[in-house]
Design a protein around this motif. Structure first.
Motif, PDB file in Angstrom:
ATOM      1  N   PHE A  85     -24.261 -30.183  14.131  1.00 32.82           N
ATOM      2  CA  PHE A  85     -22.935 -30.709  13.842  1.00 32.82           C
ATOM      3  C   PHE A  85     -22.198 -29.632  13.053  1.00 32.82           C
ATOM      4  O   PHE A  85     -22.600 -29.268  11.950  1.00 32.82           O
ATOM      5  CB  PHE A  85     -23.075 -32.001  13.032  1.00 32.82           C
ATOM      6  N   ASP A  86     -21.133 -29.085  13.629  1.00 35.30           N
ATOM      7  CA  ASP A  86     -20.335 -28.066  12.956  1.00 35.30           C
ATOM      8  C   ASP A  86     -19.241 -28.742  12.138  1.00 35.30           C
ATOM      9  O   ASP A  86     -18.627 -29.708  12.589  1.00 35.30           O
ATOM     10  CB  ASP A  86     -19.699 -27.121  13.980  1.00 35.30           C
ATOM     11  N   PHE A  87     -19.001 -28.196  10.948  1.00 33.70           N
ATOM     12  CA  PHE A  87     -18.019 -28.804  10.054  1.00 33.70           C
ATOM     13  C   PHE A  87     -17.311 -27.743   9.231  1.00 33.70           C
ATOM     14  O   PHE A  87     -17.738 -26.592   9.178  1.00 33.70           O
ATOM     15  CB  PHE A  87     -18.682 -29.833   9.132  1.00 33.70           C
ATOM     16  N   SER A  88     -16.235 -28.146   8.592  1.00 31.61           N
ATOM     17  CA  SER A  88     -15.468 -27.300   7.681  1.00 31.61           C
ATOM     18  C   SER A  88     -15.380 -27.992   6.330  1.00 31.61           C
ATOM     19  O   SER A  88     -15.580 -29.202   6.240  1.00 31.61           O
ATOM     20  CB  SER A  88     -14.055 -27.055   8.216  1.00 31.61           C
ATOM     21  N   VAL A  89     -15.088 -27.197   5.302  1.00 29.54           N
ATOM     22  CA  VAL A  89     -14.883 -27.737   3.955  1.00 29.54           C
ATOM     23  C   VAL A  89     -13.607 -27.106   3.407  1.00 29.54           C
ATOM     24  O   VAL A  89     -13.416 -25.898   3.505  1.00 29.54           O
ATOM     25  CB  VAL A  89     -16.069 -27.403   3.017  1.00 29.54           C
ATOM     26  N   GLU A  90     -12.737 -27.928   2.853  1.00 28.81           N
ATOM     27  CA  GLU A  90     -11.508 -27.394   2.272  1.00 28.81           C
ATOM     28  C   GLU A  90     -11.821 -26.614   0.999  1.00 28.81           C
ATOM     29  O   GLU A  90     -12.677 -27.009   0.215  1.00 28.81           O
ATOM     30  CB  GLU A  90     -10.526 -28.525   2.003  1.00 28.81           C
ATOM     31  N   LYS A  91     -11.126 -25.477   0.812  1.00 31.83           N
ATOM     32  CA  LYS A  91     -11.377 -24.598  -0.332  1.00 31.83           C
ATOM     33  C   LYS A  91     -11.249 -25.303  -1.675  1.00 31.83           C
ATOM     34  O   LYS A  91     -11.949 -24.987  -2.623  1.00 31.83           O
ATOM     35  CB  LYS A  91     -10.387 -23.429  -0.318  1.00 31.83           C
ATOM     36  N   SER A  92     -10.361 -26.274  -1.754  1.00 28.82           N
ATOM     37  CA  SER A  92     -10.107 -26.966  -3.016  1.00 28.82           C
ATOM     38  C   SER A  92     -11.250 -27.907  -3.410  1.00 28.82           C
ATOM     39  O   SER A  92     -11.316 -28.350  -4.547  1.00 28.82           O
ATOM     40  CB  SER A  92      -8.807 -27.763  -2.919  1.00 28.82           C
ATOM     41  N   ASN A  93     -12.163 -28.184  -2.487  1.00 28.46           N
ATOM     42  CA  ASN A  93     -13.263 -29.118  -2.740  1.00 28.46           C
ATOM     43  C   ASN A  93     -14.503 -28.358  -3.245  1.00 28.46           C
ATOM     44  O   ASN A  93     -15.522 -28.274  -2.559  1.00 28.46           O
ATOM     45  CB  ASN A  93     -13.564 -29.892  -1.446  1.00 28.46           C
ATOM     46  N   GLU A  94     -14.412 -27.825  -4.459  1.00 28.00           N
ATOM     47  CA  GLU A  94     -15.440 -26.929  -5.003  1.00 28.00           C
ATOM     48  C   GLU A  94     -16.793 -27.611  -5.212  1.00 28.00           C
ATOM     49  O   GLU A  94     -17.838 -27.000  -5.000  1.00 28.00           O
ATOM     50  CB  GLU A  94     -14.944 -26.306  -6.310  1.00 28.00           C
ATOM     51  N   GLN A  95     -16.801 -28.865  -5.622  1.00 29.61           N
ATOM     52  CA  GLN A  95     -18.064 -29.575  -5.850  1.00 29.61           C
ATOM     53  C   GLN A  95     -18.833 -29.752  -4.543  1.00 29.61           C
ATOM     54  O   GLN A  95     -20.046 -29.591  -4.504  1.00 29.61           O
ATOM     55  CB  GLN A  95     -17.814 -30.929  -6.520  1.00 29.61           C
ATOM     56  N   VAL A  96     -18.129 -30.075  -3.461  1.00 30.96           N
ATOM     57  CA  VAL A  96     -18.778 -30.227  -2.152  1.00 30.96           C
ATOM     58  C   VAL A  96     -19.362 -28.899  -1.707  1.00 30.96           C
ATOM     59  O   VAL A  96     -20.496 -28.839  -1.210  1.00 30.96           O
ATOM     60  CB  VAL A  96     -17.775 -30.781  -1.109  1.00 30.96           C
ATOM     61  N   ILE A  97     -18.637 -27.805  -1.898  1.00 36.10           N
ATOM     62  CA  ILE A  97     -19.133 -26.473  -1.519  1.00 36.10           C
ATOM     63  C   ILE A  97     -20.404 -26.154  -2.299  1.00 36.10           C
ATOM     64  O   ILE A  97     -21.401 -25.692  -1.726  1.00 36.10           O
ATOM     65  CB  ILE A  97     -18.046 -25.402  -1.757  1.00 36.10           C
TER      66      ILE A  97
END
Length: 139
Positions: A85-97
């Motif tokens: 499953f390919d996904f993206s993460v928004e730059k502003s979501n630092e905790q998720v990264i």
């Protein structure tokens, strides 16, 4: 004299019509862009192990990842089939990264909460799937 007056009024009316048309076009364009940019098509959860998380791009740097979804065959004793499953993460979501990076390094199973958007934009990510929350299961 009446002909000149009529010509001036016609030009004035044409300018007003053109102005209204352009304003309407801009408002509709903003509404469509807003719908595609912020609209959410689907929400859900996927479980698996994070295979990778990387920062990609030449001009726009985006966070892209891949989740290994292990599905089991219908036959007894069959090996798990590798599905990703390919996904993206928004730059502003630092905790998720940060959580995704830790999960990728440890190889633990996670539940990824995501939203699917209507369109992709180069400055936002390569996929329509954006991770909003990470639940780490094997802490």
């Amino acid at each position: 004299m009446e002909n000149q007056s009529f010509g001036v009024r016609a030009k004035s009316t044409a300018k007003k019509v053109l102005r209204v048309f352009l304003i309407t076009l801009v408002v509709v364009g903003i509404a469509v862009f807003s719908f595609y940019y912020w609209g959410v098509y689907d929400e859900g959860v996927r479980a698996g192990m994070v295979l990778r998380l990387s920062k990609k791009g030449m001009i726009f740097k985006t966070y892209e990842g891949q989740l290994n979804l292990q599905t089991f065959g219908a036959l007894r004793g069959a090996n798990p089939i590798m599905e990703s499953f390919d996904f993206s993460v928004e730059k502003s979501n630092e905790q998720v990264i940060k959580d995704l990076e830790e999960a990728a390094l440890t190889g633990e199973r996670v539940n990824l909460h995501y939203v699917k958007r209507y369109a992709t934009f180069p400055w936002r990510g390569d996929t329509k799937y954006f991770i909003t929350k990470v639940e780490r299961l094997d802490k």
